[in-house]
Design an enzyme around this catalytic site. Sequence first.
Site, PDB file in Angstrom:
ATOM      1  N   GLU A  84      13.610  -3.927  -0.182  1.00 29.86           N
ATOM      2  CA  GLU A  84      12.494  -3.703   0.739  1.00 29.86           C
ATOM      3  C   GLU A  84      13.014  -3.538   2.166  1.00 29.86           C
ATOM      4  O   GLU A  84      12.592  -2.626   2.901  1.00 29.86           O
ATOM      5  CB  GLU A  84      11.531  -4.887   0.669  1.00 29.86           C
ATOM      6  CG  GLU A  84      10.406  -4.866   1.671  1.00 29.86           C
ATOM      7  CD  GLU A  84       9.763  -6.238   1.813  1.00 29.86           C
ATOM      8  OE1 GLU A  84       9.204  -6.508   2.888  1.00 29.86           O
ATOM      9  OE2 GLU A  84       9.834  -7.032   0.859  1.00 29.86           O
ATOM     10  N   ASP A 141      12.619  -0.020   4.224  1.00 26.43           N
ATOM     11  CA  ASP A 141      11.908   0.010   5.503  1.00 26.43           C
ATOM     12  C   ASP A 141      12.693   0.829   6.531  1.00 26.43           C
ATOM     13  O   ASP A 141      12.112   1.630   7.284  1.00 26.43           O
ATOM     14  CB  ASP A 141      11.709  -1.421   6.003  1.00 26.43           C
ATOM     15  CG  ASP A 141      11.093  -1.475   7.392  1.00 26.43           C
ATOM     16  OD1 ASP A 141       9.926  -1.073   7.539  1.00 26.43           O
ATOM     17  OD2 ASP A 141      11.788  -1.897   8.326  1.00 26.43           O
ATOM     18  N   ASP A 149       5.190  -3.753   0.295  1.00 24.29           N
ATOM     19  CA  ASP A 149       6.570  -4.229   0.148  1.00 24.29           C
ATOM     20  C   ASP A 149       7.262  -3.568  -1.040  1.00 24.29           C
ATOM     21  O   ASP A 149       8.439  -3.205  -0.964  1.00 24.29           O
ATOM     22  CB  ASP A 149       6.597  -5.750  -0.024  1.00 24.29           C
ATOM     23  CG  ASP A 149       6.162  -6.491   1.230  1.00 24.29           C
ATOM     24  OD1 ASP A 149       6.068  -5.845   2.291  1.00 24.29           O
ATOM     25  OD2 ASP A 149       5.900  -7.710   1.136  1.00 24.29           O
ATOM     26  N   GLU A 167       8.291   0.023  -0.273  1.00 22.80           N
ATOM     27  CA  GLU A 167       9.539   0.046   0.492  1.00 22.80           C
ATOM     28  C   GLU A 167      10.735  -0.266  -0.397  1.00 22.80           C
ATOM     29  O   GLU A 167      11.810   0.341  -0.250  1.00 22.80           O
ATOM     30  CB  GLU A 167       9.465  -0.947   1.648  1.00 22.80           C
ATOM     31  CG  GLU A 167       8.517  -0.516   2.755  1.00 22.80           C
ATOM     32  CD  GLU A 167       8.472  -1.479   3.911  1.00 22.80           C
ATOM     33  OE1 GLU A 167       8.200  -1.018   5.040  1.00 22.80           O
ATOM     34  OE2 GLU A 167       8.696  -2.694   3.698  1.00 22.80           O
TER      35      GLU A 167
END
Length: 256
Positions: A61, A65, A134, A137
Amino acid sequence: MSRRKKLTGEEALNAAFNAIDHKPLLKQLGIELDDEHLCLALTHRSFANENGHLPNNERLEFLGDAVLGLSIAAKLYEQYPSRPESDISKMRASIVSRYGLADVAREIELGQHILLGKGEQSTGGRDKESILADTTEALLGAIYRQHGFEPAREVILRLFAKKIDNATVSGRHLDWKTTLQERCAELKAAMPSYSATSTGPEHDQTFTAVAKVAGLTVGTGVGHNKKLAEQQAAREACQVLQETPLLVQGTAGSEL
């Protein structure tokens, strides 16, 4: 009578992962992922913790991101050459917000693929904005790990194409509750309040939320959870106050 042997954490993970057909998800992503990367990307910490503290998707994650942020920022820079930094910064933030990510997750029906612990499953975790965002990502991080930046960027730009094309400084970032508060402040109106009701069985509830300003109902929304319903109500309220601002203007001192 023999007792059924309890699965180890790894066995439980493999069983849960293999019980779901992930081909539709990979088709939506438009790229292949091996089982190792895909399984890790879909493993929420609640499942990992309930099965002997297995590795979870939080590191992926973090990586996803960064890949997402750079991909969206570069595309906005190219697509909107006349916009100042302050504008494209806000546009990027709106697109990669929790609500924007969750929106994309719902479009690719990601929720049904996430490996959740029993507690999260029983409380509607498959439709929670935070979990959907989440995990999206984490998937992007997994794609980057297996294929590199350029294929990951291509997936991102395809999934977020509509949001990029429709990006504005405000009003499209899906955090409508914040937008409504800002609109009320501009109008010197009372701050909005929300109330919600639900129908249906506990595992499959539908929520209806009402947004009020100075006691007046200015928006109604429906969703699979309270937060989503409130966001929809706030969105409708923003549209109402854009068209009829005098409805609540100057009510900052009013009783709700």
